[in-house]
Design a protein around this motif. Structure first.
Motif, PDB file in Angstrom:
ATOM      1  N   GLU A  47       0.966  -1.297  -0.013  1.00 40.88           N
ATOM      2  CA  GLU A  47       0.175   0.034  -0.009  1.00 40.88           C
ATOM      3  C   GLU A  47       0.723   1.119   0.062  1.00 40.88           C
ATOM      4  N   ILE A  48       0.558   2.181  -0.668  1.00 45.64           N
ATOM      5  CA  ILE A  48       1.230   3.250  -0.996  1.00 45.64           C
ATOM      6  C   ILE A  48      -0.014   4.562  -0.621  1.00 45.64           C
ATOM      7  N   VAL A  49       0.516   5.460  -0.005  1.00 43.02           N
ATOM      8  CA  VAL A  49      -0.585   6.682   0.238  1.00 43.02           C
ATOM      9  C   VAL A  49      -0.134   7.825  -0.680  1.00 43.02           C
ATOM     10  N   ILE A  50      -1.301   8.356  -0.945  1.00 40.46           N
ATOM     11  CA  ILE A  50      -1.151   9.489  -2.071  1.00 40.46           C
ATOM     12  C   ILE A  50      -2.259  10.478  -1.490  1.00 40.46           C
ATOM     13  N   SER A  51      -2.211  11.867  -2.206  1.00 37.64           N
ATOM     14  CA  SER A  51      -3.125  12.658  -1.628  1.00 37.64           C
ATOM     15  C   SER A  51      -3.056  13.565  -3.071  1.00 37.64           C
ATOM     16  N   LEU A 120      -2.770   2.034  -4.388  1.00 37.46           N
ATOM     17  CA  LEU A 120      -2.695   3.202  -3.940  1.00 37.46           C
ATOM     18  C   LEU A 120      -3.857   3.916  -3.103  1.00 37.46           C
ATOM     19  N   ARG A 121      -3.727   4.267  -1.932  1.00 37.94           N
ATOM     20  CA  ARG A 121      -4.879   4.689  -1.069  1.00 37.94           C
ATOM     21  C   ARG A 121      -4.736   6.356  -0.759  1.00 37.94           C
ATOM     22  N   ALA A 122      -5.914   7.045  -1.177  1.00 42.62           N
ATOM     23  CA  ALA A 122      -5.771   8.398  -1.205  1.00 42.62           C
ATOM     24  C   ALA A 122      -6.059   8.785   0.361  1.00 42.62           C
ATOM     25  N   HIS A 123      -5.267   9.902   0.913  1.00 43.27           N
ATOM     26  CA  HIS A 123      -5.265  10.241   1.973  1.00 43.27           C
ATOM     27  C   HIS A 123      -5.262  12.097   1.916  1.00 43.27           C
ATOM     28  N   PRO A 124      -6.153  12.541   2.912  1.00 38.45           N
ATOM     29  CA  PRO A 124      -6.071  14.271   2.671  1.00 38.45           C
ATOM     30  C   PRO A 124      -4.757  14.936   2.545  1.00 38.45           C
ATOM     31  N   ALA A 125      -3.778  14.232   3.431  1.00 41.26           N
ATOM     32  CA  ALA A 125      -2.587  15.185   3.560  1.00 41.26           C
ATOM     33  C   ALA A 125      -1.240  14.319   3.659  1.00 41.26           C
ATOM     34  N   ASP A 292     -10.363   7.554   8.232  1.00 45.16           N
ATOM     35  CA  ASP A 292     -10.926   6.721   7.146  1.00 45.16           C
ATOM     36  C   ASP A 292     -12.016   7.635   6.580  1.00 45.16           C
ATOM     37  N   GLY A 293     -12.207   8.788   6.369  1.00 38.82           N
ATOM     38  CA  GLY A 293     -13.459   9.380   5.734  1.00 38.82           C
ATOM     39  C   GLY A 293     -12.627  10.631   4.769  1.00 38.82           C
ATOM     40  N   PRO A 294     -13.684  11.001   3.896  1.00 37.27           N
ATOM     41  CA  PRO A 294     -13.306  12.040   2.973  1.00 37.27           C
ATOM     42  C   PRO A 294     -13.324  13.308   3.330  1.00 37.27           C
ATOM     43  N   ARG A 295     -14.071  13.774   4.372  1.00 37.46           N
ATOM     44  CA  ARG A 295     -14.274  15.140   5.028  1.00 37.46           C
ATOM     45  C   ARG A 295     -12.983  15.764   5.442  1.00 37.46           C
TER      46      ARG A 295
END
Length: 305
Positions: A47-51, A120-125, A292-295
């Motif tokens: 898993e790789i974190v992206i923003s 690829l897992r999206a994170h806010p920052a 774990d939320g988009p907000r």
């Protein structure tokens, strides 16, 4: 690494015709995460974190098969730049926290493993800016660099533990501020910055009041928030304070009065380390996100007294 040196390094890595230089840099990139591929390719996808709008660079120790790159949701990325041994990804602003994309890369020499799969897992920052991927034996330099980073991480953990123990043993109230040296003869300065800050478009949270504070050891931002009508309660999980130049202050804690529900205003406090007066000068951007939320919430032009 200074921000200017970091930019120069990335520029060198992504310019064509510098494969030899890339191989040398690959072995010594400080702070990069390392992924080692097993020959049988039996391990699950890494898993790789992206923003959104943030560049993530993957550096390989083998030449890539450029036509063999598969990226799920490719239209959700502003940039997909495939080099000889590099892959640079920039998610578009449309990518939201929690989204996942499957990435498959294939290697030109046909040796095992012939391909690698990433999630690829999206994170806010919290995007990972640099990731090194190894198929073969690693150089001694990479192990030495990793050992140095482990030692540095251990020192940071020890310092954090000492800080937490000191705070636990400290009294409450003004006596606590004095004992932890957060309060000196100049006191704690505060400022209402509600009219100065700008809230990014599309935020699901509404800002009522923003106050900033500075002590002798750090800074804090107090935000009074309301959730848009009909939305689920919001609980903050993480925060980031960053200068326009990209320098981040170390966030010590995120405190929230209670989950913020529709029709009420909740209070959130972000505290960051800034022992030197110059460390928190100028305007900052503040980003808050839930687990774990988009907000998320982004405020710009946050200044301190």
């Amino acid at each position: 690494m200074p921000s200017s040196s970091f930019i120069v390094l990335l520029s060198l890595l992504f310019v064509g015709g510098v494969a030899d230089a890339q191989s040398e840099v690959l072995a010594t990139l400080p702070g990069a995460r390392r992924i080692e591929l097993a020959p049988d390719d039996a391990r699950p996808a890494s898993e790789i974190v992206i923003s959104a709008n943030v560049s993530t660079g993957l550096f390989f120790d083998s030449v890539l098969l450029r036509d063999g790159i598969e990226l799920e949701g490719r239209d959700r990325f502003s940039l997909v730049d495939v080099g000889q041994t590099t892959l640079r990804l920039v998610p578009s602003p449309l990518v939201t926290a929690g989204e996942q994309f499957r990435l498959v890369v294939r290697f030109q020499d046909g040796a095992a493993p012939r391909s690698a799969t990433f999630l690829l897992r999206a994170h806010p920052a919290n995007a990972e800016p640099l990731v090194e991927v190894y198929r073969g034996r690693r150089t001694i330099e990479t192990y030495q660099q990793e050992a140095r980073e482990v030692r540095d991480a251990l020192v940071r953990c020890q310092q954090e533990r000492a800080r937490l123990m000191a705070e636990h043993d400290a009294p409450a109230g003004l006596a606590g501020l004095i004992s932890t040296k957060a309060l000196d003869e100049h006191g704690v300065a505060g400022r209402v910055v509600t009219k100065d800050v700008a809230q990014s478009a599309g935020n699901v949270l509404r800002v009522a009041i923003v106050r900033s504070y500075r002590s002798s050891t750090g800074v804090a931002v107090e935000i009074h928030l309301a959730v848009n009508s009909g939305a689920q309660p919001w609980v903050g999980k993480g925060a980031m304070l960053r200068t326009k130049a990209g320098v981040e202050l170390k966030v010590l804690r995120l405190w929230q009065e209670h989950p913020i529900s529709t029709g009420e205003v909740g209070r959130v406090v972000v505290e960051a380390e800034a022992s030197a007066a110059a460390a928190a000068q100028g305007a900052f951007s503040l980003k808050l996100w839930e687990e774990d939320g988009p907000r998320s919430l982004t405020l710009t032009n946050v200044t301190f007294p």
